[in-house]
Design a protein around this motif. Structure first.
Motif, short mmCIF file in Angstrom:
data_model
loop_
_atom_site.label_atom_id
_atom_site.label_comp_id
_atom_site.label_asym_id
_atom_site.label_seq_id
_atom_site.Cartn_x
_atom_site.Cartn_y
_atom_site.Cartn_z
N UNK A 125 -5.90 13.80 -23.12
CA UNK A 125 -6.22 14.50 -21.59
C UNK A 125 -7.43 13.56 -21.36
N UNK A 126 -7.96 13.68 -20.26
CA UNK A 126 -8.87 12.31 -20.34
C UNK A 126 -9.14 12.20 -18.71
N UNK A 127 -10.04 11.84 -18.08
CA UNK A 127 -9.86 10.57 -16.92
C UNK A 127 -8.49 9.66 -16.91
N UNK A 128 -8.19 9.17 -17.78
CA UNK A 128 -7.12 7.86 -18.01
C UNK A 128 -5.83 8.51 -18.01
N UNK A 134 0.58 -1.48 0.04
CA UNK A 134 -0.14 -0.05 -0.04
C UNK A 134 0.79 1.04 -0.18
N UNK A 135 1.94 1.27 0.44
CA UNK A 135 3.01 2.49 -0.02
C UNK A 135 2.96 2.85 -1.29
N UNK A 136 2.57 2.07 -2.21
CA UNK A 136 2.60 2.88 -3.38
C UNK A 136 1.43 3.37 -3.51
N UNK A 137 0.39 3.28 -3.10
CA UNK A 137 -0.85 4.37 -2.60
C UNK A 137 0.39 5.75 -3.35
N UNK A 138 1.21 5.88 -2.32
CA UNK A 138 1.40 7.67 -2.22
C UNK A 138 2.49 7.35 -3.04
N UNK A 139 3.39 6.64 -3.06
CA UNK A 139 4.72 6.80 -3.98
C UNK A 139 4.92 5.98 -5.29
N UNK A 140 4.18 5.54 -5.95
CA UNK A 140 3.42 4.67 -6.70
C UNK A 140 3.58 5.97 -8.08
N UNK A 141 3.02 5.24 -8.78
CA UNK A 141 2.15 5.80 -10.54
C UNK A 141 1.07 6.38 -10.07
N UNK A 142 -0.04 7.15 -11.12
CA UNK A 142 -1.23 7.67 -10.65
C UNK A 142 -1.66 6.26 -11.27
N UNK A 143 -1.71 5.63 -11.91
CA UNK A 143 -2.16 4.76 -11.67
C UNK A 143 -2.81 3.64 -10.96
N UNK A 144 -2.23 3.88 -10.64
CA UNK A 144 -2.28 2.82 -8.18
C UNK A 144 -3.76 3.78 -8.19
N UNK A 145 -3.26 5.13 -7.95
CA UNK A 145 -4.32 6.19 -7.86
C UNK A 145 -5.99 6.31 -8.07
N UNK A 151 -17.12 2.84 -16.83
CA UNK A 151 -15.71 2.49 -16.65
C UNK A 151 -15.39 1.93 -17.71
N UNK A 152 -16.37 0.98 -18.14
CA UNK A 152 -16.09 -0.14 -19.81
C UNK A 152 -16.29 0.05 -20.93
N UNK A 153 -16.64 1.49 -20.38
CA UNK A 153 -17.74 2.33 -22.06
C UNK A 153 -16.31 3.01 -22.12
N UNK A 154 -15.54 3.85 -21.52
CA UNK A 154 -15.29 4.67 -21.39
C UNK A 154 -13.67 4.32 -21.34
N UNK A 155 -13.15 3.27 -21.35
CA UNK A 155 -11.76 1.99 -21.89
C UNK A 155 -12.11 2.18 -23.49
N UNK A 156 -13.24 1.10 -23.70
CA UNK A 156 -13.52 0.98 -25.23
C UNK A 156 -13.27 2.21 -26.18
N UNK A 157 -14.27 3.26 -25.59
CA UNK A 157 -14.28 4.80 -26.30
C UNK A 157 -12.41 4.88 -26.87
N UNK A 158 -12.08 4.94 -25.74
CA UNK A 158 -10.49 5.08 -25.82
C UNK A 158 -9.59 4.75 -26.67
N UNK A 159 -10.19 3.26 -26.86
CA UNK A 159 -9.17 2.66 -27.47
C UNK A 159 -9.52 2.99 -28.67
N UNK A 160 -10.82 2.75 -29.14
CA UNK A 160 -10.80 3.02 -30.40
C UNK A 160 -11.06 4.53 -30.54
N UNK A 161 -10.97 5.63 -29.98
CA UNK A 161 -10.00 6.65 -30.53
C UNK A 161 -8.33 7.16 -30.94
N UNK A 162 -7.72 6.08 -29.84
CA UNK A 162 -6.44 6.21 -30.24
C UNK A 162 -6.01 5.14 -31.41
#
Lengths: 360, 198
Positions: A255-258, A121-132, A151-162
């Motif tokens: 940019x975005x929630x990700x 859990x130390x990584x919650x503070x020290x780790x990358x934004x992904x963990x938080x 959340x699932x929809x967002x990931x899918x749309x993001x993949x399509x857009x990328x």
């Protein structure tokens, strides 16, 4: 919610473990490498979350076996249910509650709620934004199936857009622009929902985290939480337009929630870079404690608390104060030495030796 | 690996949608056991369908002739044009009693699979509209991410033409129970509620 009985079959080094748990505090002792964390991991998986050690299914199945099984008898509001998981190598893993198949593992979270405290859990503070980000999203997902879907929809749309941006090969044509407008619209719609839920969640838990921190650390330091989401202010639609050229050049959504982060300030300084190790540990504990409080409040259920070798990392004072902060829930804790801070009164002590669990 | 021709059949079958390696193997061995005439009938049917069936010049649905059965039907009300992703969607809407005309896009926008507007039959659709006195364009793409994106794209493209563009509703299945609906569908149904006129 209380886990009354747990069965682990061919799960990591637990080949046939069957054990009843205390409805208050169960202490598990055993030497390192004998399966304490595996036991805790098995319990945590019942909530439908991914392994908190980041393990893939193949790593969860005992070597030489094709499937692992986790079963538990769970009591919620006086009703008991049977939760079963089959983790199959290379095949379809399945989960069922009272012999009824659930659609996704995540849906198990409606029956089993768990909060895990681990040395990582130390990584919650020290780790990358992904963990938080995952900390926020996992908490929200555990209480709202609607958030899980968004959340699932967002990931899918993001993949399509990328993919669309990548195909552009750095050039903005009118065709690309016309398609981009559409995917932007789609992305904005779900991003707003995520941003809204995340920021409400952060402002909701901020005072709780601050309070828990003061109690665990035993100081008056000020804790503040903010969601670092630059796009929220002007709206994602506008933010996307302002980085469009760069996005096309780099072929990825910028940019975005990700790309959000949860910023934890301790006395107005970034805890990631400025806090001491001890302070970071206390902050991580405060975050977990407040997630527990939040899930308990919103769901009306009291999540199971799993403490995996947490006290060994804490000095005596912090350990004692953490015990005082623990919620009145079912608790399972592990320890290599068998010594626990004052105030912890195990109703049941189990010993693990080479994957075999026995009562003492 | 099996002997040449057997493995060839397995490989070819395995490329079909919804058929994995195991099913491909099972079908291949079933074919091996078939009397020669039956196997030839299957082969002939595949060749025939590829030779005789093409796409309708107007609606892009599958068709034996230049124009499909629906497009040559004089009974059709030409005012309403239904846009769908696949030919099988036409059949579904026909069963639902729709008697207007159709346009089959042959897919939905899906950058991950390399499908952009140019890969869909959108140009054909744009060409049809002024010719056919269409009053209303009903967008019946699937209610998933790709289908929604396609519908939005079309709505934008149609804007300058000044015709009425509608989107098929999503919500509860008729004859179903509220309690069995998943939260997402129920949420959508709530959003799309209508005032009841007594």
């Amino acid at each position: 919610m209380i886990v009354k009985r747990l069965w682990l079959t061919d799960f990591r080094n637990h080949l046939t473990t069957e054990i009843g748990l205390d409805h208050k505090v169960t202490l598990i002792i055993g030497l390192n490498g004998h399966g304490k964390t595996n036991f805790v991991e098995g319990l945590a998986l019942l909530s439908g979350a991914r392994s908190f050690r980041g393990a893939k299914v193949d790593a969860l199945v005992a070597s030489g076996k094709s499937s692992a099984y986790i079963r538990a008898e769970v009591e919620q509001n006086g009703r008991s249910s049977l939760v079963e998981l089959e983790l199959a190598i290379g095949g379809q893993s399945r989960a069922q509650v009272n012999k009824q198949r659930v659609k996704t593992f995540r849906d198990l979270g409606d029956t089993v709620r768990v909060v895990v405290f681990s040395p990582d859990d130390l990584d919650l503070i020290k780790g990358s934004p992904l963990i938080r980000r995952s900390l926020l999203d996992d908490a929200l997902a555990s209480i709202s199936s609607q958030f899980r879907a968004v959340r699932t929809d967002y990931d899918r749309i993001l993949r399509q857009r990328n993919n669309l941006l990548k195909q552009a090969r750095g050039r903005l044509t009118s065709d690309l622009e016309a398609s981009l407008v559409i995917w932007n619209q789609q992305l904005v719609k779900v991003a707003d929902e995520i941003g809204d839920q995340r920021s409400r969640f952060v402002s909701h838990i901020e005072p709780v985290v601050a309070d828990f921190y003061r109690r665990v650390a035993g100081t008056d330091d000020e804790v503040s939480l903010t969601l670092d989401a630059s796009w929220l202010e002007e709206g994602l639609a506008k933010s996307l337009l302002s980085v469009q050229d760069e996005e096309i050049r780099r072929g990825v959504t910028l940019v975005g929630p990700h790309r959000d982060d949860l910023v934890v300030l301790l006395d107005q300084l970034h805890s990631r870079t400025h806090a001491s190790q001890g302070e970071q540990r206390s902050l991580a504990l405060a975050l977990r404690l407040s997630i527990h409080a939040y899930v308990a409040q919103v769901s009306g259920d009291n999540p199971l608390v799993l403490l995996d070798d947490v006290f060994s990392e804490l000095d005596e004072g912090r350990a004692r104060r953490l015990v005082e902060c623990l919620p009145d829930a079912q608790i399972v804790l592990t320890s290599a030495t068998g010594t626990v801070p004052q105030g912890v009164q195990p109703g049941l002590t189990l010993e693990i030796f080479e994957g075999e669990v026995n009562g003492i | 690996m099996y002997d040449g021709p057997v493995q060839d059949v397995i490989d070819e079958l395995g490329r079909l949608p919804g058929i994995g390696p195991k099913s491909a193997q099972r079908i291949a061995f079933h074919l091996l056991k078939l009397p020669k005439t039956e196997a030839q009938r299957l082969a002939a049917a595949i060749i025939e369908v590829k030779e005789r069936i093409g796409f309708c010049d107007r609606c892009c649905n599958i068709s034996e002739n230049e124009l499909c059965v629906t497009c040559t039907d004089p009974q059709r009300q030409t005012g309403a044009l239904c846009v769908v992703e696949e030919p099988k969607d036409v059949i579904a809407l026909e069963k639902a009693g729709f008697r207007g005309t159709y346009h089959v896009l042959q897919g939905a926008l899906n950058p991950m699979e390399g499908i952009g507007p140019e890969q869909l039959r959108i140009r054909e659709l744009l060409a049809r509209i002024p010719e056919e006195e269409v009053d209303e364009l009903i967008l019946c793409t699937n209610p998933n991410i790709e289908g929604e994106a396609t519908a939005m794209y079309l709505a934008r493209q149609m804007q300058p033409l000044g015709l009425k563009v509608t989107r098929i509703a999503s919500g509860l299945p008729v004859g179903g129970d509220l309690e069995y609906a998943d939260e997402l569908t129920l949420g959508r149904a709530l959003e799309g509620r209508r005032e009841l006129q007594p």
